[in-house]
Write an enzyme that holds these catalytic residues in place. Sequence first.
Site, mmCIF file in Angstrom:
data_model
loop_
_atom_site.group_PDB
_atom_site.id
_atom_site.type_symbol
_atom_site.label_atom_id
_atom_site.label_comp_id
_atom_site.label_asym_id
_atom_site.label_seq_id
_atom_site.Cartn_x
_atom_site.Cartn_y
_atom_site.Cartn_z
ATOM 1 C CB CYS A 94 -0.996 -0.057 1.143
ATOM 2 S SG CYS A 94 -2.409 0.991 0.820
ATOM 3 C CG HIS A 182 -3.153 -3.521 3.635
ATOM 4 N ND1 HIS A 182 -2.228 -2.828 4.371
ATOM 5 C CD2 HIS A 182 -3.839 -2.605 2.924
ATOM 6 C CE1 HIS A 182 -2.348 -1.537 4.138
ATOM 7 N NE2 HIS A 182 -3.316 -1.371 3.263
ATOM 8 C CD GLU A 184 -0.321 -5.413 5.969
ATOM 9 O OE1 GLU A 184 -0.142 -5.931 4.847
ATOM 10 O OE2 GLU A 184 -0.680 -4.232 6.114
HETATM 11 N N1 GLN Z 1 -3.209 6.260 0.215
HETATM 12 C C1 GLN Z 1 -2.140 6.120 1.152
HETATM 13 C C2 GLN Z 1 -0.884 6.813 0.639
HETATM 14 O O1 GLN Z 1 -0.762 7.116 -0.494
HETATM 15 C C3 GLN Z 1 -1.848 4.674 1.402
HETATM 16 C C4 GLN Z 1 -2.952 4.005 2.185
HETATM 17 C C5 GLN Z 1 -2.529 2.791 2.966
HETATM 18 O O2 GLN Z 1 -1.328 2.513 3.120
HETATM 19 N N2 GLN Z 1 -3.469 2.059 3.515
HETATM 20 O O3 GLN Z 1 0.006 7.042 1.409
#
Ligand code: GLN
Length: 204
Positions: A94, A182, A184
């Site tokens: 992410c 994710h 994890e």
């Molecule tokens: N949208 C977030 C970013 O760009 C990431 C979101 C997340 O890690 N759950 O930092």
Amino acid sequence: MSTQAHRLEGIEMIRIGILDLQGDVSEHFKITEKSLKNMNIESQVLKVKTASDVSACDGMIISGGESTVIGKLMEKTGIKKEILTKKIPVMGTCAGMVLLSTKTDYEQSLLGLIDMKVKRNGFGRQRSSFEDEIEIFGGKYKGIFIRAPYVSEVGDDVEILASYQDKIVAVAFGNHIATAFHPELTDDTRIHEYFIKEVLNCVE
Ligand code: GLN
């Protein structure tokens, strides 16, 4: 002796660091320990808060959170410089995917280790969190997306590991791997195990 233990002959143990600057990293910590145990690998999982913590690691994981904040903190602490100097494998999930990219649609500090452009919050704010089945490594997988990015462009040598609704959501490049979702937050260790194999390839 198991295959993995055999492969590790001459290597004391591997150390995987979990970047611990912002957000909750405990899930990554737990699933990394579980993956290493499954693979029967003598190892240590460390929390990384400083540049000298990076020097103890054979590979690093960057979790979700706010990529702009994590990026700034990685610069300030010297962690970014140390990762780039040490050239260790990095896995990003992410916000970690955003940080691994070479380009985003926003001005922010990036590691630039995977030749790709990432669209932050790419799945839209109204659908900011959702779960859906995706396919990866030839099997089904529970994708958990939280304000997730997607990859809008990739360089020639980037391997696409998974797409969802025609958008690239998991890639590998060199020894690095990034997912928009994710892993994890699942019990499924396949992605972490894939990364650990990359780390092993680098320490051998
Ligand atoms: N949208 C977030 C970013 O760009 C990431 C979101 C997340 O890690 N759950 O930092």
